[in-house]
Design a protein around this motif. Structure first.
Motif, PDB file in Angstrom:
ATOM      1  N   ILE A 128       0.821  -1.213   0.000  1.00  0.00           N
ATOM      2  CA  ILE A 128       0.000   0.000   0.000  1.00  0.00           C
ATOM      3  C   ILE A 128       0.857   1.266   0.000  1.00  0.00           C
ATOM      4  O   ILE A 128       0.508   2.254  -0.659  1.00  0.00           O
ATOM      5  CB  ILE A 128      -0.974  -0.002   1.208  1.00  0.00           C
ATOM      6  N   ILE A 129       1.991   1.267   0.707  1.00  0.00           N
ATOM      7  CA  ILE A 129       2.812   2.479   0.782  1.00  0.00           C
ATOM      8  C   ILE A 129       3.457   2.827  -0.561  1.00  0.00           C
ATOM      9  O   ILE A 129       3.353   3.978  -1.020  1.00  0.00           O
ATOM     10  CB  ILE A 129       3.879   2.356   1.892  1.00  0.00           C
ATOM     11  N   PRO A 130       4.118   1.883  -1.248  1.00  0.00           N
ATOM     12  CA  PRO A 130       4.668   2.244  -2.571  1.00  0.00           C
ATOM     13  C   PRO A 130       3.599   2.657  -3.576  1.00  0.00           C
ATOM     14  O   PRO A 130       3.798   3.615  -4.339  1.00  0.00           O
ATOM     15  CB  PRO A 130       5.377   0.950  -3.011  1.00  0.00           C
ATOM     16  N   LEU A 131       2.463   1.956  -3.582  1.00  0.00           N
ATOM     17  CA  LEU A 131       1.390   2.322  -4.509  1.00  0.00           C
ATOM     18  C   LEU A 131       0.832   3.697  -4.178  1.00  0.00           C
ATOM     19  O   LEU A 131       0.585   4.516  -5.067  1.00  0.00           O
ATOM     20  CB  LEU A 131       0.275   1.278  -4.476  1.00  0.00           C
ATOM     21  N   ALA A 132       0.618   3.959  -2.889  1.00  0.00           N
ATOM     22  CA  ALA A 132       0.103   5.262  -2.473  1.00  0.00           C
ATOM     23  C   ALA A 132       1.080   6.372  -2.841  1.00  0.00           C
ATOM     24  O   ALA A 132       0.666   7.463  -3.255  1.00  0.00           O
ATOM     25  CB  ALA A 132      -0.154   5.264  -0.967  1.00  0.00           C
ATOM     26  N   GLY A 133       2.370   6.101  -2.709  1.00  0.00           N
ATOM     27  CA  GLY A 133       3.369   7.100  -3.079  1.00  0.00           C
ATOM     28  C   GLY A 133       3.277   7.472  -4.549  1.00  0.00           C
ATOM     29  O   GLY A 133       3.334   8.648  -4.909  1.00  0.00           O
ATOM     30  N   MET A 134       3.111   6.455  -5.404  1.00  0.00           N
ATOM     31  CA  MET A 134       2.982   6.735  -6.836  1.00  0.00           C
ATOM     32  C   MET A 134       1.706   7.520  -7.135  1.00  0.00           C
ATOM     33  O   MET A 134       1.717   8.475  -7.914  1.00  0.00           O
ATOM     34  CB  MET A 134       2.993   5.418  -7.624  1.00  0.00           C
ATOM     35  N   VAL A 135       0.608   7.112  -6.516  1.00  0.00           N
ATOM     36  CA  VAL A 135      -0.682   7.753  -6.785  1.00  0.00           C
ATOM     37  C   VAL A 135      -0.690   9.189  -6.293  1.00  0.00           C
ATOM     38  O   VAL A 135      -1.049  10.118  -7.035  1.00  0.00           O
ATOM     39  CB  VAL A 135      -1.826   6.954  -6.126  1.00  0.00           C
ATOM     40  N   PHE A 136      -0.307   9.414  -5.045  1.00  0.00           N
ATOM     41  CA  PHE A 136      -0.370  10.758  -4.476  1.00  0.00           C
ATOM     42  C   PHE A 136       0.614  11.701  -5.156  1.00  0.00           C
ATOM     43  O   PHE A 136       0.317  12.884  -5.360  1.00  0.00           O
ATOM     44  CB  PHE A 136      -0.106  10.715  -2.969  1.00  0.00           C
ATOM     45  N   ALA A 137       1.809  11.211  -5.501  1.00  0.00           N
ATOM     46  CA  ALA A 137       2.779  12.060  -6.203  1.00  0.00           C
ATOM     47  C   ALA A 137       2.242  12.460  -7.573  1.00  0.00           C
ATOM     48  O   ALA A 137       2.428  13.599  -8.016  1.00  0.00           O
ATOM     49  CB  ALA A 137       4.106  11.328  -6.348  1.00  0.00           C
ATOM     50  N   ASN A 138       1.582  11.530  -8.238  1.00  0.00           N
ATOM     51  CA  ASN A 138       1.034  11.845  -9.552  1.00  0.00           C
ATOM     52  C   ASN A 138      -0.132  12.826  -9.444  1.00  0.00           C
ATOM     53  O   ASN A 138      -0.265  13.738 -10.257  1.00  0.00           O
ATOM     54  CB  ASN A 138       0.577  10.560 -10.234  1.00  0.00           C
ATOM     55  N   CYS A 139      -0.975  12.631  -8.442  1.00  0.00           N
ATOM     56  CA  CYS A 139      -2.051  13.599  -8.186  1.00  0.00           C
ATOM     57  C   CYS A 139      -1.474  14.978  -7.912  1.00  0.00           C
ATOM     58  O   CYS A 139      -1.977  15.992  -8.410  1.00  0.00           O
ATOM     59  CB  CYS A 139      -2.888  13.151  -6.990  1.00  0.00           C
TER      60      CYS A 139
END
Length: 234
Positions: A128-139
């Motif tokens: 969840i942390i690596p995926l969230a990092g990609m999603v939030f950074a892209n947002c």
């Protein structure tokens, strides 16, 4: 190929900064400001070294509250950073930015972790942390691009609809270009990392498709929500 990569000695890691030094020399020779670049490089180095220790603790935790609070912190920080290039008061726009990143990011994470990966429990930190990092950074990047363009267009007396459409299109350019280039011009980070770690390219490609959909959708939703929340801007 072995299933794990060898650790990089710090002395070897320092070699990676030689090309960076060349870019800094160019900035100096061309009389361009270097303070912000140096600040960014130092922050990158410190943050990544520190995050290794922090993630070691988080990955060993089995607490949904810890993961939930960390996700909220990631959203808050990304919301604040997204406003760096927008010439409007941060305090005024922080709420809209936070809402845009929260709604789009959490929605995408639910779809990916529960619909695609069937992650159980949902708070497995190594996923969840690596995926969230990609999603939030892209947002964050998408909101930053759309916001900067939107307010610039509004200051040029464009109508809300025209400014919104121009800003949304501009914010999606990097993601659309990435869709065209993936697999031909570039192998994205996640796919490259998995291949280097010994994962079959066929499996790595499936994960990268998931990531590309995740990134494209999070960028579009975050920008759209942010622009909609600023409909009343004069």
């Amino acid at each position: 190929m072995e299933n794990s990569l060898a650790a990089i000695p710090l002395a070897n890691l320092a070699i990676a900064f030689l090309p960076v030094l060349l870019v800094l020399i160019i900035l100096v020779q061309w009389s361009l400001p270097t303070k912000n670049t140096l600040h960014a490089l130092v922050r990158m180095l410190v943050q990544l070294l520190l995050v290794g220790y922090v993630l070691s603790y988080i990955f060993e935790s089995d607490n949904a509250w810890v993961i939930g609070l960390l996700l909220l912190l990631m959203i808050a920080v990304s919301s604040w950073i997204a406003l760096n290039n927008i010439e409007q008061p941060k305090i005024v726009l922080f709420k809209q930015t936070f809402i845009a990143i929260f709604i789009s990011g959490v929605f995408i994470l639910i779809v990916i972790t529960q619909g695609v990966l069937h992650l159980s429990p949902w708070y497995q930190p190594k996923v969840i942390i690596p995926l969230a990092g990609m999603v939030f950074a892209n947002c964050m990047n998408s909101v930053s691009l759309s916001g900067e363009r939107f307010f610039s267009e509004r200051q040029r007396a464009q109508t809300y609809i025209n400014a919104r459409n121009i800003a949304f299109k501009a914010s999606m350019i990097p993601n659309v270009n990435a869709l065209f280039a993936v697999g031909i011009v570039s192998l994205p980070g996640m796919m490259t990392g998995q291949i280097l770690a010994g994962v079959s390219p066929f499996i790595a490609a499936r994960y990268q498709v998931m990531v590309m959909c995740m990134i494209f959708a999070s960028a579009g939703l975050a920008s759209a929500i942010f622009l909609r929340l600023n409909k009343g801007y004069k």
